[in-house]
Write an enzyme that holds these catalytic residues in place. Sequence first.
Site, PDB file in Angstrom:
ATOM      1  CD  GLU A  34     -12.491 -19.580  -4.482  1.00  0.00           C
ATOM      2  OE1 GLU A  34     -12.962 -18.548  -4.999  1.00  0.00           O
ATOM      3  OE2 GLU A  34     -12.056 -20.530  -5.153  1.00  0.00           O
TER       4      GLU A  34
ATOM      5  CB  CYS B  81     -19.039 -14.864  -2.546  1.00  0.00           C
ATOM      6  SG  CYS B  81     -19.077 -16.577  -3.032  1.00  0.00           S
TER       7      CYS B  81
HETATM    8  P1  NAD Z   1     -15.354 -12.551   7.318  1.00  0.00           P
HETATM    9  O1  NAD Z   1     -14.241 -12.648   6.348  1.00  0.00           O
HETATM   10  O2  NAD Z   1     -15.169 -11.695   8.518  1.00  0.00           O
HETATM   11  O3  NAD Z   1     -15.728 -13.993   7.858  1.00  0.00           O
HETATM   12  C1  NAD Z   1     -15.896 -15.077   6.986  1.00  0.00           C
HETATM   13  C2  NAD Z   1     -15.453 -16.322   7.729  1.00  0.00           C
HETATM   14  O4  NAD Z   1     -14.074 -16.249   7.915  1.00  0.00           O
HETATM   15  C3  NAD Z   1     -16.118 -16.405   9.111  1.00  0.00           C
HETATM   16  O5  NAD Z   1     -16.872 -17.583   9.166  1.00  0.00           O
HETATM   17  C4  NAD Z   1     -14.969 -16.378  10.104  1.00  0.00           C
HETATM   18  O6  NAD Z   1     -15.034 -17.440  11.011  1.00  0.00           O
HETATM   19  C5  NAD Z   1     -13.726 -16.513   9.256  1.00  0.00           C
HETATM   20  N1  NAD Z   1     -12.709 -15.545   9.675  1.00  0.00           N
HETATM   21  C6  NAD Z   1     -12.871 -14.232  10.006  1.00  0.00           C
HETATM   22  N2  NAD Z   1     -11.699 -13.678  10.359  1.00  0.00           N
HETATM   23  C7  NAD Z   1     -10.772 -14.665  10.253  1.00  0.00           C
HETATM   24  C8  NAD Z   1      -9.367 -14.727  10.486  1.00  0.00           C
HETATM   25  N3  NAD Z   1      -8.663 -13.670  10.897  1.00  0.00           N
HETATM   26  N4  NAD Z   1      -8.742 -15.906  10.270  1.00  0.00           N
HETATM   27  C9  NAD Z   1      -9.417 -16.991   9.849  1.00  0.00           C
HETATM   28  N5  NAD Z   1     -10.741 -17.001   9.620  1.00  0.00           N
HETATM   29  C10 NAD Z   1     -11.404 -15.846   9.812  1.00  0.00           C
HETATM   30  O7  NAD Z   1     -16.619 -12.121   6.502  1.00  0.00           O
HETATM   31  P2  NAD Z   1     -18.108 -11.964   6.936  1.00  0.00           P
HETATM   32  O8  NAD Z   1     -18.430 -10.525   6.925  1.00  0.00           O
HETATM   33  O9  NAD Z   1     -18.442 -12.758   8.155  1.00  0.00           O
HETATM   34  O10 NAD Z   1     -18.754 -12.760   5.715  1.00  0.00           O
HETATM   35  C11 NAD Z   1     -19.140 -12.182   4.536  1.00  0.00           C
HETATM   36  C12 NAD Z   1     -17.990 -12.076   3.562  1.00  0.00           C
HETATM   37  O11 NAD Z   1     -17.428 -13.323   3.206  1.00  0.00           O
HETATM   38  C13 NAD Z   1     -18.449 -11.450   2.287  1.00  0.00           C
HETATM   39  O12 NAD Z   1     -17.579 -10.431   1.900  1.00  0.00           O
HETATM   40  C14 NAD Z   1     -18.435 -12.574   1.288  1.00  0.00           C
HETATM   41  O13 NAD Z   1     -18.321 -12.248  -0.031  1.00  0.00           O
HETATM   42  C15 NAD Z   1     -17.344 -13.418   1.766  1.00  0.00           C
HETATM   43  N6  NAD Z   1     -17.564 -14.770   1.257  1.00  0.00           N
HETATM   44  C16 NAD Z   1     -16.935 -15.138   0.105  1.00  0.00           C
HETATM   45  C17 NAD Z   1     -17.140 -16.397  -0.457  1.00  0.00           C
HETATM   46  C18 NAD Z   1     -16.437 -16.839  -1.721  1.00  0.00           C
HETATM   47  O14 NAD Z   1     -16.533 -17.988  -2.120  1.00  0.00           O
HETATM   48  N7  NAD Z   1     -15.697 -16.015  -2.382  1.00  0.00           N
HETATM   49  C19 NAD Z   1     -17.997 -17.287   0.173  1.00  0.00           C
HETATM   50  C20 NAD Z   1     -18.621 -16.879   1.330  1.00  0.00           C
HETATM   51  C21 NAD Z   1     -18.402 -15.612   1.873  1.00  0.00           C
END
Ligand code: NAD
Length: 475
Positions: free
Chosen positions: A247, A281
């Site tokens: 997601e 998102c």
């Molecule tokens: P990110 O992907 O860096 O982090 C999101 C989450 O993933 C964080 O809480 C982090 O702990 C975890 N994460 C980061 N790197 C990881 C790894 N290597 N392995 C496992 N977990 C990891 O993104 P961000 O910049 O912190 O958050 C914003 C982004 O997340 C946006 O692009 C947004 O659209 C996306 N998002 C998508 C949804 C959805 O349902 N599609 C929901 C929430 C956020």
Amino acid sequence: MSNYPQLKLYIGGEWKTASGAPVINPADESILGTVPHATRSDLDDALAAAENGFRIWSRTAPAKRAEIILKAAQIMRGRVEEMAVAMTLEQGKPLAQSRQEILRGCEIIEWDAQEGRRIYGRIIPSEPGMRHSVLRQPIGVVAAFSPWNFPMSSPARKVGGALSAGCSIILKASEETPAGAVQLVQAFADAGLPAGVLNLVFGNPSDISEYLIPQPSVRLVTFTGSVPVGKRLSALAGAHMKPAIMELGGHSPVFICDDIDPVATAGKSVIGKSRNAGQVCVSPTRFFVQDSIYDQFAAFFAEKAAAMKVGNGLDPSNQMGPLANECRIAAMEALVADAKSKGARVTAGGSRIGNRGYYFPLTVVADVPDDARAMREEPFGPLALLSRVRSLDEAIEKANSVPYGLAAYAFTNSAHNADRLAESVEVGNLSINHFVASSAETPFGGVKDSGFGREGGVEGLQCYTVVKNVSHLTA
Ligand code: NAD
């Protein structure tokens, strides 16, 4: 901070403290607590516990599983106030939105629990003496990674789906907003979930995902977060032949057709855009407005956005809280500056509020050219981008031109427009005349770079199962 819970790991039915990193309140930059970091040996313990948990839980009657899961949801419903305060402290959203998120998480868990009793297989008609039975079985141990913007409902999606299908789970929730997951897990522990079925860890995200995903006992990966991280994790899952639910980010278009009331729709759009300060998102972001109503829509949108009260989410008079961290402010400022330099007009907001707490106003940018960075990169914040279009076809073409395909919204009273949009917009979720992208019973997820797999609905639960065909020659 008395309203903020003590943060611990939960492994094999035991809570465990550990050293880790501070959790910051985005409203005032104070430290709320310390999120414990799991060691390699903690992760090994979580894997062993989840393997044992799977043996127990997959053989527990679905009705009994549903009873325990529903009890956990009921416990959370009784704790909404304390959970909501913790959520607003760590994540910043207004208290009313925190309450809503917790109730929504409970609805998701309850729907999954009930539907878990109906994960039917089927019998395929065949020649006499042969019986083909299709079984749907729980897939096994799930490794789940949830983000900071929905501290409780995102873990609820993953835990509700996995447990209702008969799987065990290791949840690595967000280190930025860990309390939502801790409180969710506490409710399951209090509801009598057997040890090992649900495990909670925190730590360095990439260290944990890179260690857990290749483990033979992990059979499914589910991640909610950004596109770049999603691509890394799905590549790792693919290298180890693990299915995944991804997601990821979105960049939602909103089609404002010329047959609707521009003032009423602008009012609804401001509310939709302000939800969780746009850190969603599925946040409505690219507003494609038909020429004849553009000026009226844009003027009212800016007026309503400028009137929005931004401040600490614990004060009920505030409609929008702070952004999650300082980086989000820098990201908003850079996107606004770039759009301005390319000819866009900032008609509301545009720069940081104060210098303590991560406040940024609801910002409206009108006449945004197609080559502005914000039109192609997900802002993930309170930016509304307005673009004038001559026709619905032009809007659809522009909407589909980005690599994202998560959610889209449209406002129209024309059946023809609605049909055209349903056929042509490249997304997993299209909402017409409202801003709700998903519910417990509907499948939610993306296409293109926004990911694959679904959460919610029957489709969501099926992701946690594998199909086995049994052919039995009886004669
Ligand atoms: P990110 O992907 O860096 O982090 C999101 C989450 O993933 C964080 O809480 C982090 O702990 C975890 N994460 C980061 N790197 C990881 C790894 N290597 N392995 C496992 N977990 C990891 O993104 P961000 O910049 O912190 O958050 C914003 C982004 O997340 C946006 O692009 C947004 O659209 C996306 N998002 C998508 C949804 C959805 O349902 N599609 C929901 C929430 C956020």
